[in-house]
Motif scaffolding. Structure first.
Motif, mmCIF file in Angstrom:
data_model
loop_
_atom_site.group_PDB
_atom_site.id
_atom_site.type_symbol
_atom_site.label_atom_id
_atom_site.label_comp_id
_atom_site.label_asym_id
_atom_site.label_seq_id
_atom_site.Cartn_x
_atom_site.Cartn_y
_atom_site.Cartn_z
ATOM 1 N N UNK A 149 0.860 -1.186 0.000
ATOM 2 C CA UNK A 149 0.000 0.000 0.000
ATOM 3 C C UNK A 149 0.890 1.227 0.000
ATOM 4 N N UNK A 150 0.770 2.046 1.032
ATOM 5 C CA UNK A 150 1.642 3.223 1.136
ATOM 6 C C UNK A 150 2.580 3.128 2.331
ATOM 7 N N UNK A 151 2.808 1.910 2.811
ATOM 8 C CA UNK A 151 3.682 1.688 3.968
ATOM 9 C C UNK A 151 4.887 0.838 3.572
ATOM 10 N N UNK A 152 6.043 1.228 4.091
ATOM 11 C CA UNK A 152 7.260 0.431 3.912
ATOM 12 C C UNK A 152 7.401 -0.532 5.082
ATOM 13 N N UNK A 153 7.736 -1.776 4.763
ATOM 14 C CA UNK A 153 7.848 -2.831 5.773
ATOM 15 C C UNK A 153 9.185 -3.537 5.594
ATOM 16 N N UNK A 154 9.866 -3.776 6.722
ATOM 17 C CA UNK A 154 11.154 -4.456 6.712
ATOM 18 C C UNK A 154 10.976 -5.914 7.135
ATOM 19 N N UNK A 155 11.672 -6.791 6.435
ATOM 20 C CA UNK A 155 11.712 -8.215 6.768
ATOM 21 C C UNK A 155 13.153 -8.540 7.149
ATOM 22 N N UNK A 156 13.367 -8.947 8.402
ATOM 23 C CA UNK A 156 14.692 -9.243 8.929
ATOM 24 C C UNK A 156 14.954 -10.740 8.832
ATOM 25 N N UNK A 157 15.817 -11.116 7.885
ATOM 26 C CA UNK A 157 16.138 -12.515 7.652
ATOM 27 C C UNK A 157 17.506 -12.826 8.250
ATOM 28 N N UNK A 158 17.535 -13.820 9.139
ATOM 29 C CA UNK A 158 18.766 -14.277 9.771
ATOM 30 C C UNK A 158 19.292 -15.441 8.944
ATOM 31 N N UNK A 159 20.306 -15.178 8.119
ATOM 32 C CA UNK A 159 20.790 -16.216 7.206
ATOM 33 C C UNK A 159 21.519 -17.333 7.931
ATOM 34 N N UNK A 160 22.134 -17.065 9.072
ATOM 35 C CA UNK A 160 22.838 -18.128 9.806
ATOM 36 C C UNK A 160 21.864 -19.151 10.373
ATOM 37 N N UNK A 161 20.700 -18.679 10.781
ATOM 38 C CA UNK A 161 19.694 -19.589 11.337
ATOM 39 C C UNK A 161 18.584 -19.906 10.335
ATOM 40 N N UNK A 162 18.693 -19.353 9.128
ATOM 41 C CA UNK A 162 17.733 -19.606 8.057
ATOM 42 C C UNK A 162 16.291 -19.383 8.515
ATOM 43 N N UNK A 163 16.054 -18.169 9.044
ATOM 44 C CA UNK A 163 14.691 -17.859 9.490
ATOM 45 C C UNK A 163 14.457 -16.349 9.452
ATOM 46 N N UNK A 164 13.200 -15.990 9.395
ATOM 47 C CA UNK A 164 12.803 -14.591 9.501
ATOM 48 C C UNK A 164 12.621 -14.302 10.980
ATOM 49 N N UNK A 165 13.375 -13.332 11.489
ATOM 50 C CA UNK A 165 13.303 -12.978 12.911
ATOM 51 C C UNK A 165 12.243 -11.929 13.199
ATOM 52 N N UNK A 166 12.001 -11.033 12.242
ATOM 53 C CA UNK A 166 11.068 -9.949 12.525
ATOM 54 C C UNK A 166 10.553 -9.353 11.226
ATOM 55 N N UNK A 167 9.301 -8.934 11.245
ATOM 56 C CA UNK A 167 8.704 -8.163 10.160
ATOM 57 C C UNK A 167 8.038 -6.970 10.824
ATOM 58 N N UNK A 168 8.442 -5.772 10.409
ATOM 59 C CA UNK A 168 7.932 -4.576 11.079
ATOM 60 C C UNK A 168 7.886 -3.404 10.113
ATOM 61 N N UNK A 169 7.060 -2.419 10.445
ATOM 62 C CA UNK A 169 6.982 -1.205 9.652
ATOM 63 C C UNK A 169 8.279 -0.417 9.778
#
Length: 81
Positions: free
Chosen positions: A41-61
């Protein structure tokens, strides 16, 4: 969808929504994470990917006041944020 509704979603549902309805903008490295920036939409969102643990740690505006902004501003124009 409101910010509150988005925040109530599980990480899996947030990921699905971003990949199906969002637009990928840019990726940066930030400490131990690869951070993908999406426009939903009109919001920017960050996806924090931890490559060492192969997982997404956080998704936030995106916090426009965070020092991480300098990494984005090198790659996108100010008018986009």
């Amino acid at each position: 969808m409101s910010k509150e509704d988005f925040n109530r979603l599980s990480i899996q549902k947030k990921t699905q929504k971003l990949y199906t309805e969002g637009t990928f903008v840019v990726a940066i490295r930030y400490y131990t994470h690869k951070v993908n920036l999406y426009l939903l939409g009109n919001e920017y969102i960050e996806v924090f990917y931890n490559h060492k643990q192969d997982r997404i740690d956080k998704i936030d505006f995106l916090n426009h006041r965070h020092s991480r902004m300098k990494f984005y501003l090198d790659q996108i124009s100010l008018s986009e944020i």
